[in-house]
Design a protein around this motif. Sequence first.
Motif, short mmCIF file in Angstrom:
data_model
loop_
_atom_site.label_atom_id
_atom_site.label_comp_id
_atom_site.label_asym_id
_atom_site.label_seq_id
_atom_site.Cartn_x
_atom_site.Cartn_y
_atom_site.Cartn_z
N PHE A 47 0.84 -1.19 0.00
CA PHE A 47 0.00 0.00 0.00
C PHE A 47 0.88 1.24 0.00
N ASN A 48 0.76 2.04 -1.06
CA ASN A 48 1.62 3.21 -1.21
C ASN A 48 0.92 4.53 -0.97
N ASN A 49 -0.40 4.53 -1.02
CA ASN A 49 -1.11 5.80 -0.83
C ASN A 49 -2.48 5.59 -0.21
N TYR A 50 -3.06 6.68 0.21
CA TYR A 50 -4.36 6.64 0.88
C TYR A 50 -5.47 6.14 -0.05
N GLN A 51 -5.38 6.49 -1.32
CA GLN A 51 -6.43 6.13 -2.25
C GLN A 51 -6.63 4.62 -2.32
N GLU A 52 -5.52 3.88 -2.30
CA GLU A 52 -5.60 2.42 -2.34
C GLU A 52 -6.32 1.87 -1.11
N VAL A 53 -5.95 2.38 0.06
CA VAL A 53 -6.55 1.88 1.30
C VAL A 53 -8.01 2.30 1.42
N LEU A 54 -8.31 3.54 1.03
CA LEU A 54 -9.68 4.02 1.10
C LEU A 54 -10.61 3.23 0.18
N THR A 55 -10.06 2.79 -0.94
CA THR A 55 -10.83 1.96 -1.87
C THR A 55 -11.14 0.61 -1.24
N ILE A 56 -10.15 0.03 -0.54
CA ILE A 56 -10.34 -1.25 0.14
C ILE A 56 -11.37 -1.11 1.26
N ILE A 57 -11.28 0.00 2.01
CA ILE A 57 -12.25 0.24 3.09
C ILE A 57 -13.66 0.32 2.52
N ASP A 58 -13.82 1.10 1.46
CA ASP A 58 -15.14 1.28 0.84
C ASP A 58 -15.69 -0.05 0.33
N SER A 59 -14.84 -0.83 -0.30
CA SER A 59 -15.26 -2.13 -0.85
C SER A 59 -15.66 -3.08 0.27
N SER A 60 -14.88 -3.09 1.36
CA SER A 60 -15.16 -3.97 2.50
C SER A 60 -16.48 -3.60 3.17
N VAL A 61 -16.70 -2.30 3.33
CA VAL A 61 -17.92 -1.83 3.99
C VAL A 61 -19.15 -2.16 3.15
N ARG A 62 -19.08 -1.88 1.86
CA ARG A 62 -20.22 -2.16 0.99
C ARG A 62 -20.54 -3.65 0.97
N GLY A 63 -19.50 -4.47 0.85
CA GLY A 63 -19.70 -5.92 0.83
C GLY A 63 -20.34 -6.42 2.11
N THR A 64 -19.87 -5.91 3.23
CA THR A 64 -20.41 -6.32 4.54
C THR A 64 -21.89 -6.03 4.64
N PHE A 65 -22.29 -4.83 4.24
CA PHE A 65 -23.68 -4.44 4.46
C PHE A 65 -24.64 -4.86 3.34
N ILE A 66 -24.10 -5.26 2.20
CA ILE A 66 -24.96 -5.91 1.20
C ILE A 66 -25.39 -7.27 1.75
N ILE A 67 -24.46 -7.96 2.42
CA ILE A 67 -24.80 -9.24 3.04
C ILE A 67 -25.73 -9.02 4.24
N PHE A 68 -25.49 -7.96 5.01
CA PHE A 68 -26.40 -7.59 6.10
C PHE A 68 -27.81 -7.41 5.55
#
Length: 230
Positions: A47-68
Amino acid sequence: MLNLMRLEIIKFKLGSYIKGAVIANFVIVGLILSIMFISKFEGSTDFNNYQEVLTIIDSSVRGTFIIFAATLIAKLIIGEFKSKTITTLFMYPISRKKLIAAKLAIIILFTFCAIVITNLFVTAVFCFISESFQLLPDTLTASMITQLVPSVFMNAIAASGMSLVPLYFGMKKYSVPTTIVSSILIVMVISSNNGGFSLNDIIVIPIALALIGVGIAYLAIRNIEKIDVH
């Protein structure tokens, strides 16, 4: 409508889902920070920049709550058809369409609010700790934050619509497992990351899935008068 939603929330004790969402917040924070600290200690440059990590956070959150959302669909709608308790509700002098619309509104609002709040919370905690411990060589800027907020809201709207797609599969045979498994498959396809690229990056795909989800909800409401539960 609001009164029906309130009654549904009380009936199914949906406060437990809010507790579950809070727990999910801390689990996602813990996983992201664990990955980042391990990468830092191992000297990894994944991970070299914030954009990469923020994308992972967003993807993880959306995936979690679609299953919710799928578990909510299973509880509020599929489960009632499967157990035939929905027939009792249909005997009351309440419009079937309003009843189903109230259930779907709860699911959509919960999913949207959970994604937005969790995304902002996890991102805020991560950025604070990252800046404190210099987890990334990148620097957090004001422009990143101003771009993040509208992106979070737009992705939350798309995910809220997308979360209704499992309703179609669940209503086929009133199957709770099918409802949840279909949501997992959707998350796997949309959120899978291959070399920094995912299908969600193709804006047409999440929008199309969101529209399909809305269409499925509309048909469920429109056709509810024709459904006869035996």
